[in-house]
Structure formats: structure tokens, C-alpha cells
Design a protein around this motif. Structure first.
Motif, PDB file in Angstrom:
ATOM      1  N   LEU A   1       0.833  -1.203   0.000  1.00  0.00           N
ATOM      2  CA  LEU A   1       0.000   0.000   0.000  1.00  0.00           C
ATOM      3  C   LEU A   1       0.871   1.258   0.000  1.00  0.00           C
ATOM      4  CD1 LEU A   1      -2.538   1.775   0.486  1.00  0.00           C
ATOM      5  CD2 LEU A   1      -2.354   1.175   2.902  1.00  0.00           C
ATOM      6  N   VAL A   2       1.817   1.301   0.909  1.00  0.00           N
ATOM      7  CA  VAL A   2       2.697   2.464   1.011  1.00  0.00           C
ATOM      8  C   VAL A   2       3.514   2.619  -0.268  1.00  0.00           C
ATOM      9  CG1 VAL A   2       4.690   3.413   2.264  1.00  0.00           C
ATOM     10  CG2 VAL A   2       2.763   2.427   3.525  1.00  0.00           C
ATOM     11  N   LYS A   3       4.012   1.520  -0.805  1.00  0.00           N
ATOM     12  CA  LYS A   3       4.798   1.574  -2.045  1.00  0.00           C
ATOM     13  C   LYS A   3       3.959   2.125  -3.194  1.00  0.00           C
ATOM     14  CE  LYS A   3       7.627  -1.145  -5.234  1.00  0.00           C
ATOM     15  NZ  LYS A   3       7.512  -0.122  -6.206  1.00  0.00           N
ATOM     16  N   MET A   4       2.711   1.684  -3.299  1.00  0.00           N
ATOM     17  CA  MET A   4       1.836   2.148  -4.379  1.00  0.00           C
ATOM     18  C   MET A   4       1.648   3.664  -4.298  1.00  0.00           C
ATOM     19  SD  MET A   4      -0.228   1.576  -6.968  1.00  0.00           S
ATOM     20  CE  MET A   4      -0.134  -0.194  -6.935  1.00  0.00           C
ATOM     21  N   LEU A   5       1.359   4.162  -3.112  1.00  0.00           N
ATOM     22  CA  LEU A   5       1.144   5.596  -2.947  1.00  0.00           C
ATOM     23  C   LEU A   5       2.445   6.383  -3.107  1.00  0.00           C
ATOM     24  CD1 LEU A   5      -1.399   5.534   0.016  1.00  0.00           C
ATOM     25  CD2 LEU A   5      -1.893   5.794  -2.430  1.00  0.00           C
ATOM     26  N   THR A   6       3.543   5.837  -2.627  1.00  0.00           N
ATOM     27  CA  THR A   6       4.848   6.496  -2.754  1.00  0.00           C
ATOM     28  C   THR A   6       5.268   6.601  -4.220  1.00  0.00           C
ATOM     29  OG1 THR A   6       5.509   5.737  -0.566  1.00  0.00           O
ATOM     30  CG2 THR A   6       7.275   6.409  -2.058  1.00  0.00           C
ATOM     31  N   ASP A   7       5.054   5.544  -4.978  1.00  0.00           N
ATOM     32  CA  ASP A   7       5.398   5.568  -6.408  1.00  0.00           C
ATOM     33  C   ASP A   7       4.662   6.695  -7.121  1.00  0.00           C
ATOM     34  OD1 ASP A   7       7.076   3.416  -6.054  1.00  0.00           O
ATOM     35  OD2 ASP A   7       5.712   1.949  -6.966  1.00  0.00           O
ATOM     36  N   MET A   8       3.409   6.895  -6.770  1.00  0.00           N
ATOM     37  CA  MET A   8       2.639   7.980  -7.380  1.00  0.00           C
ATOM     38  C   MET A   8       3.207   9.341  -6.970  1.00  0.00           C
ATOM     39  SD  MET A   8      -1.241   6.473  -6.997  1.00  0.00           S
ATOM     40  CE  MET A   8      -2.015   8.034  -7.379  1.00  0.00           C
ATOM     41  N   LYS A   9       3.550   9.490  -5.692  1.00  0.00           N
ATOM     42  CA  LYS A   9       4.051  10.780  -5.204  1.00  0.00           C
ATOM     43  C   LYS A   9       5.429  11.102  -5.763  1.00  0.00           C
ATOM     44  CE  LYS A   9       3.223   9.568  -0.972  1.00  0.00           C
ATOM     45  NZ  LYS A   9       3.101   9.499   0.492  1.00  0.00           N
ATOM     46  N   GLN A  10       6.187  10.097  -6.148  1.00  0.00           N
ATOM     47  CA  GLN A  10       7.513  10.328  -6.715  1.00  0.00           C
ATOM     48  C   GLN A  10       7.460  10.696  -8.193  1.00  0.00           C
ATOM     49  OE1 GLN A  10       9.651   6.749  -5.634  1.00  0.00           O
ATOM     50  NE2 GLN A  10      10.200   7.567  -3.642  1.00  0.00           N
ATOM     51  N   ASP A  11       6.286  10.618  -8.794  1.00  0.00           N
ATOM     52  CA  ASP A  11       6.138  10.950 -10.209  1.00  0.00           C
ATOM     53  C   ASP A  11       5.003  11.967 -10.372  1.00  0.00           C
ATOM     54  OD1 ASP A  11       6.103  11.053 -12.951  1.00  0.00           O
ATOM     55  OD2 ASP A  11       5.473   8.969 -13.258  1.00  0.00           O
ATOM     56  N   LEU A  12       5.243  13.159  -9.874  1.00  0.00           N
ATOM     57  CA  LEU A  12       4.203  14.193  -9.914  1.00  0.00           C
ATOM     58  C   LEU A  12       3.884  14.650 -11.333  1.00  0.00           C
ATOM     59  CD1 LEU A  12       4.950  16.394  -6.771  1.00  0.00           C
ATOM     60  CD2 LEU A  12       3.187  14.651  -7.094  1.00  0.00           C
ATOM     61  N   LYS A  13       4.794  14.419 -12.250  1.00  0.00           N
ATOM     62  CA  LYS A  13       4.505  14.773 -13.639  1.00  0.00           C
ATOM     63  C   LYS A  13       3.366  13.903 -14.176  1.00  0.00           C
ATOM     64  CE  LYS A  13       6.592  15.575 -18.106  1.00  0.00           C
ATOM     65  NZ  LYS A  13       7.808  15.599 -18.889  1.00  0.00           N
ATOM     66  N   SER A  14       3.418  12.620 -13.883  1.00  0.00           N
ATOM     67  CA  SER A  14       2.357  11.695 -14.319  1.00  0.00           C
ATOM     68  C   SER A  14       1.149  11.729 -13.392  1.00  0.00           C
ATOM     69  CB  SER A  14       2.897  10.265 -14.380  1.00  0.00           C
ATOM     70  OG  SER A  14       3.911  10.155 -15.338  1.00  0.00           O
ATOM     71  N   PHE A  15       1.398  12.001 -12.113  1.00  0.00           N
ATOM     72  CA  PHE A  15       0.327  11.970 -11.110  1.00  0.00           C
ATOM     73  C   PHE A  15       0.331  13.274 -10.315  1.00  0.00           C
ATOM     74  CE2 PHE A  15       1.970   7.609 -11.618  1.00  0.00           C
ATOM     75  CZ  PHE A  15       0.865   7.035 -12.219  1.00  0.00           C
ATOM     76  N   PRO A  16      -0.093  14.376 -10.935  1.00  0.00           N
ATOM     77  CA  PRO A  16      -0.013  15.671 -10.260  1.00  0.00           C
ATOM     78  C   PRO A  16      -0.890  15.788  -9.014  1.00  0.00           C
ATOM     79  CG  PRO A  16      -1.223  15.853 -12.335  1.00  0.00           C
ATOM     80  CD  PRO A  16      -0.656  14.475 -12.274  1.00  0.00           C
ATOM     81  N   GLN A  17      -1.880  14.929  -8.881  1.00  0.00           N
ATOM     82  CA  GLN A  17      -2.783  14.960  -7.717  1.00  0.00           C
ATOM     83  C   GLN A  17      -2.402  13.907  -6.669  1.00  0.00           C
ATOM     84  OE1 GLN A  17      -5.609  17.129  -7.426  1.00  0.00           O
ATOM     85  NE2 GLN A  17      -4.432  18.124  -9.037  1.00  0.00           N
ATOM     86  N   ALA A  18      -1.208  13.340  -6.774  1.00  0.00           N
ATOM     87  CA  ALA A  18      -0.830  12.196  -5.938  1.00  0.00           C
ATOM     88  C   ALA A  18      -0.936  12.480  -4.439  1.00  0.00           C
ATOM     89  CB  ALA A  18       0.581  11.732  -6.289  1.00  0.00           C
ATOM     90  N   TYR A  19      -0.493  13.636  -4.005  1.00  0.00           N
ATOM     91  CA  TYR A  19      -0.561  13.931  -2.564  1.00  0.00           C
ATOM     92  C   TYR A  19      -2.007  14.122  -2.110  1.00  0.00           C
ATOM     93  CZ  TYR A  19       4.486  14.264  -2.119  1.00  0.00           C
ATOM     94  OH  TYR A  19       5.828  13.969  -2.076  1.00  0.00           O
ATOM     95  N   PHE A  20      -2.807  14.754  -2.956  1.00  0.00           N
ATOM     96  CA  PHE A  20      -4.231  14.879  -2.631  1.00  0.00           C
ATOM     97  C   PHE A  20      -4.870  13.497  -2.556  1.00  0.00           C
ATOM     98  CE2 PHE A  20      -3.760  19.132  -4.706  1.00  0.00           C
ATOM     99  CZ  PHE A  20      -4.117  19.898  -3.613  1.00  0.00           C
ATOM    100  N   GLN A  21      -4.599  12.681  -3.560  1.00  0.00           N
ATOM    101  CA  GLN A  21      -5.215  11.352  -3.614  1.00  0.00           C
ATOM    102  C   GLN A  21      -4.747  10.467  -2.469  1.00  0.00           C
ATOM    103  OE1 GLN A  21      -3.985  10.691  -7.652  1.00  0.00           O
ATOM    104  NE2 GLN A  21      -6.051  11.041  -8.434  1.00  0.00           N
TER     105      GLN A  21
END
Length: 191
Positions: free
Chosen positions: A136-156
């Protein structure tokens, strides 16, 4: 085909009303009618994605899970970028407690459409429900490390923790978002 598809839709709506009225046998008959109409529509327009999806969902509703699973697998094979088939397969696997298959179909959806956040968040929810905290943590961390692809990662990520009632972690995610994505500071503070 369109008339049969519409008749199937209407039969399914009728089944819903009968079910609400406590008339289970009538509801079951309407579901059977919907299945028949969808099959006829599919015979008239073979391979149609929308009709196949409707038939599969109705079969699953009727408890014919193996046939529904086969239809949804055919949809995934036909169009790997359309996520409906993956979601329906996931629902079947979860209902049957086939957790490995459920996880694998979500992973396949993420691999097929890597920039789609809905499948990633569904997989995160699965990890939360199956107590796989590291994944779970890895999935969310991967998104937060790629803000170009996932600009809403911290919100999500923060919103995810709100939904699972881990409010302290949600606050941490929003605070980290302020540091990583300062142009949205006010929105993070509101959350």
C-alpha cells in the motif's frame, strides 16, 4: 440489436423495481429476460463491447459467475486500455474470495494503463483491506515520486487515508504535499 439491448435494459430496471417491492420471483424472471435480450442483441452484433459488458454484469447478478468471468476476460483481451473489464473481473474475484486473482487483475490494469490513478487507488484499497501495508505504502509512494504523471498524488494519497479513517496519516500526506507541491498550498490547507 439496439431494440434487444434496450429491452434488456428495461427488463433489468423492472427487476430492480420488483426487488424493491419484495417480489423476488418476479425480479428473477426479469433478470432472465434481460439475459435473453442481451444474448439476442449480442448475436445480432457480435463482439460489441457495451452489450458484452451488460450481459456479463447481468450474468454475474444472476450468479452465473463463470460465464460472466469469461465474457469480461474477452473484453480485457479485446481492449486492454478499457478498464471496465478489469473492474468487473475484480468484483467477481472479490466476491469469490479469490484474492490472488483480484490482486493480479488490478496489477494487470495498472500495467495496461499506467497513468490511470483509479486502478492504482483501487489496488491501494485492496492492499489496505488485505493488510498488505508495505505494498500500500509503495503504491502511494510511487505515485508521489512521479508528480509529472500523477499531479494529484498527494491529494489522492491524503484522501485515501481520510476514506480509511487514518486521519493522522492523511494530515501527514497533505503536509508533505505542501512541501512537494507548494503552488497548491491553500488547497492542501483546506483539506
Amino acid at each position: 440489436w439496439a431494440g434487444h439491448k434496450l429491452s434488456g435494459d428495461l427488463a433489468l430496471l423492472g427487476a430492480t423495481q420488483f426487488f424493491r417491492d419484495g417480489k423476488a420471483p418476479d425480479a428473477k424472471a426479469q433478470v432472465a429476460k434481460a439475459i435473453q435480450e442481451y444474448r439476442t442483441a449480442l448475436n445480432a452484433k457480435p463482439g460489441d463491447y457495451v452489450i458484452t459488458l451488460a450481459l456479463g454484469r447481468t450474468l454475474a447478478l444472476d450468479g452465473e459467475l463463470q460465464e460472466a468471468e469469461n465474457l469480461f476476460k474477452s473484453l480485457v483481451a479485446k481492449d486492454k486500455n478499457n478498464l471496465n473489464g478489469y473492474v468487473e473481473l475484480y468484483r467477481i474475484y472479490i466476491s469469490q474470495k479469490r484474492l490472488d486473482d483480484a490482486e493480479n487483475i488490478l496489477k494487470a490494469a495498472v500495467a495496461a494503463v499506467p497513468k490511470d490513478t483509479s486502478m492504482r487507488l483501487m489496488l491501494a484499497q485492496f492492499y489496505f483491506g488485505t493488510h498488505k501495508q508495505d505494498q500500500l505504502v509503495k503504491m502511494l509512494t510511487d505515485m508521489k515520486q512521479d508528480l509529472k504523471s500523477f499531479p494529484q498524488a498527494y491529494f489522492q494519497s491524503g484522501d485515501f487515508y481520510v476514506r480509511v479513517n487514518q486521519l493522522d496519516q492523511a494530515v501527514k500526506e497533505y503536509e508533505a504535499g505542501i512541501k512537494a507541491d507548494s503552488k497548491n498550498t491553500n488547497t492542501y490547507l483546506k483539506r
